[in-house]
Scaffold this motif. Structure first.
Motif, PDB file in Angstrom:
ATOM      1  N   GLY A  96      43.991  41.971  29.260  1.00  0.00           N
ATOM      2  CA  GLY A  96      45.090  42.105  30.200  1.00  0.00           C
ATOM      3  C   GLY A  96      44.899  41.251  31.443  1.00  0.00           C
ATOM      4  O   GLY A  96      43.848  40.637  31.649  1.00  0.00           O
ATOM      5  N   TYR A  97      45.907  41.232  32.274  1.00  0.00           N
ATOM      6  CA  TYR A  97      45.868  40.459  33.519  1.00  0.00           C
ATOM      7  C   TYR A  97      46.925  41.009  34.462  1.00  0.00           C
ATOM      8  O   TYR A  97      47.726  41.884  34.094  1.00  0.00           O
ATOM      9  CB  TYR A  97      46.112  38.968  33.245  1.00  0.00           C
ATOM     10  N   ASP A 122      41.851  38.325  34.886  1.00  0.00           N
ATOM     11  CA  ASP A 122      41.778  39.622  34.209  1.00  0.00           C
ATOM     12  C   ASP A 122      42.181  40.712  35.200  1.00  0.00           C
ATOM     13  O   ASP A 122      42.673  40.423  36.287  1.00  0.00           O
ATOM     14  CB  ASP A 122      40.377  39.870  33.631  1.00  0.00           C
ATOM     15  N   ARG A 123      41.943  41.962  34.817  1.00  0.00           N
ATOM     16  CA  ARG A 123      42.320  43.090  35.673  1.00  0.00           C
ATOM     17  C   ARG A 123      41.112  43.666  36.402  1.00  0.00           C
ATOM     18  O   ARG A 123      41.225  44.702  37.053  1.00  0.00           O
ATOM     19  CB  ARG A 123      42.982  44.182  34.840  1.00  0.00           C
ATOM     20  N   ALA A 124      39.944  43.019  36.295  1.00  0.00           N
ATOM     21  CA  ALA A 124      38.725  43.543  36.909  1.00  0.00           C
ATOM     22  C   ALA A 124      38.234  42.587  37.998  1.00  0.00           C
ATOM     23  O   ALA A 124      38.882  42.420  39.022  1.00  0.00           O
ATOM     24  CB  ALA A 124      37.669  43.768  35.834  1.00  0.00           C
ATOM     25  N   GLN A 125      37.110  41.936  37.760  1.00  0.00           N
ATOM     26  CA  GLN A 125      36.538  41.054  38.785  1.00  0.00           C
ATOM     27  C   GLN A 125      37.334  39.770  38.965  1.00  0.00           C
ATOM     28  O   GLN A 125      37.268  39.135  40.019  1.00  0.00           O
ATOM     29  CB  GLN A 125      35.090  40.727  38.426  1.00  0.00           C
ATOM     30  N   GLY A 126      38.098  39.388  37.941  1.00  0.00           N
ATOM     31  CA  GLY A 126      38.891  38.161  38.044  1.00  0.00           C
ATOM     32  C   GLY A 126      40.289  38.402  38.553  1.00  0.00           C
ATOM     33  O   GLY A 126      41.223  37.698  38.177  1.00  0.00           O
ATOM     34  N   ASN A 127      40.451  39.380  39.434  1.00  0.00           N
ATOM     35  CA  ASN A 127      41.777  39.782  39.917  1.00  0.00           C
ATOM     36  C   ASN A 127      42.208  39.018  41.169  1.00  0.00           C
ATOM     37  O   ASN A 127      42.780  39.588  42.096  1.00  0.00           O
ATOM     38  CB  ASN A 127      41.803  41.290  40.200  1.00  0.00           C
ATOM     39  N   ILE A 152      45.463  43.347  43.431  1.00  0.00           N
ATOM     40  CA  ILE A 152      45.408  41.886  43.358  1.00  0.00           C
ATOM     41  C   ILE A 152      44.802  41.355  44.654  1.00  0.00           C
ATOM     42  O   ILE A 152      45.288  41.667  45.744  1.00  0.00           O
ATOM     43  CB  ILE A 152      46.807  41.287  43.143  1.00  0.00           C
ATOM     44  N   ILE A 153      43.754  40.565  44.551  1.00  0.00           N
ATOM     45  CA  ILE A 153      43.109  39.978  45.717  1.00  0.00           C
ATOM     46  C   ILE A 153      43.760  38.622  46.001  1.00  0.00           C
ATOM     47  O   ILE A 153      43.756  37.735  45.153  1.00  0.00           O
ATOM     48  CB  ILE A 153      41.597  39.781  45.502  1.00  0.00           C
TER      49      ILE A 153
END
Length: 208
Positions: A96-97, A122-127, A152-153
């Motif tokens: 997911g993303y 992604d929905r975790a560290q790559g947000n 979302i960062i």
């Protein structure tokens, strides 16, 4: 949209743009831009003499959770001593993303919207996605809302902090896997479904 894509790619070397089709009656297609070139593409859309997209009316988030896609493939198997090709269903996990969707208009030239999408890894560290507040000043509070509710960062945002939830809140209420807390002890205006949940909370507390 194709013309805008071609002109943006020519103006911003290396930009990777993709048109996302919309089959609904509105037919509002959108343009996905890679994060590395998003700021430059945004500036082009704002400053280009034929576009002048100077107003981001709506900046919002979308949550796309992990999904499982089933595919039918041909595999070779020995059946009763004979090798045959048979159908086999396999499951493939699609990560997911999160997305940020901008509806941009030109107040000067009176046209729009042009819909711009940014996507996280992604929905975790790559947000992470780049903030476009420096391009469209009105995006500042709306990016904060997407940060608050979706997690979302926004890199390089001038003041990234929660805007609706309190600072100590740990989750993201607009994500599709958000689990609502079962605690309605202090619900000030309990009604309908919330009233039932608040009553259940009080009953559990009464039992100790």
């Amino acid at each position: 949209m194709e013309q805008i894509k071609s002109r943006a790619e020519a103006a911003v070397p290396g930009a990777r743009l993709e048109i996302i089709s919309n089959a609904s009656p509105s037919g509002q297609h959108s343009m996905l831009v890679d994060n590395e070139h998003a700021l430059a593409v945004g500036k082009f859309l704002r400053d280009d003499s034929l576009l002048r997209l100077d107003y981001a009316s709506n900046v919002t988030g979308v949550d796309w959770p992990d999904t499982v896609v089933k595919k039918t493939v041909k595999v070779k198997q020995v059946v009763e001593g004979v090798e045959k090709e048979v159908d086999q269903v396999i499951e493939e996990k699609k990560p997911g993303y999160l997305e940020v969707v901008h509806h941009c208009y030109s107040m000067v030239l009176k046209h729009g919207p042009v819909i711009l999408r940014l996507r996280t890894a992604d929905r975790a560290q790559g947000n992470h996605v780049p903030s476009l507040t420096s391009v469209w000043r009105g995006a500042e509070l709306q990016e904060r809302e997407a940060f608050d509710l979706y997690g979302i960062i926004f890199n390089w945002h001038p003041d990234l902090r929660r805007i609706l939830m309190w600072d100590e809140f740990k989750d993201f209420p607009m994500r599709k896997d958000y689990v609502e807390p079962d605690d309605y002890e202090y619900e000030p205006t309990a009604h309908a479904d919330v009233l039932e949940k608040a009553a259940g909370q009080r009953a559990r507390e009464a039992k100790g």
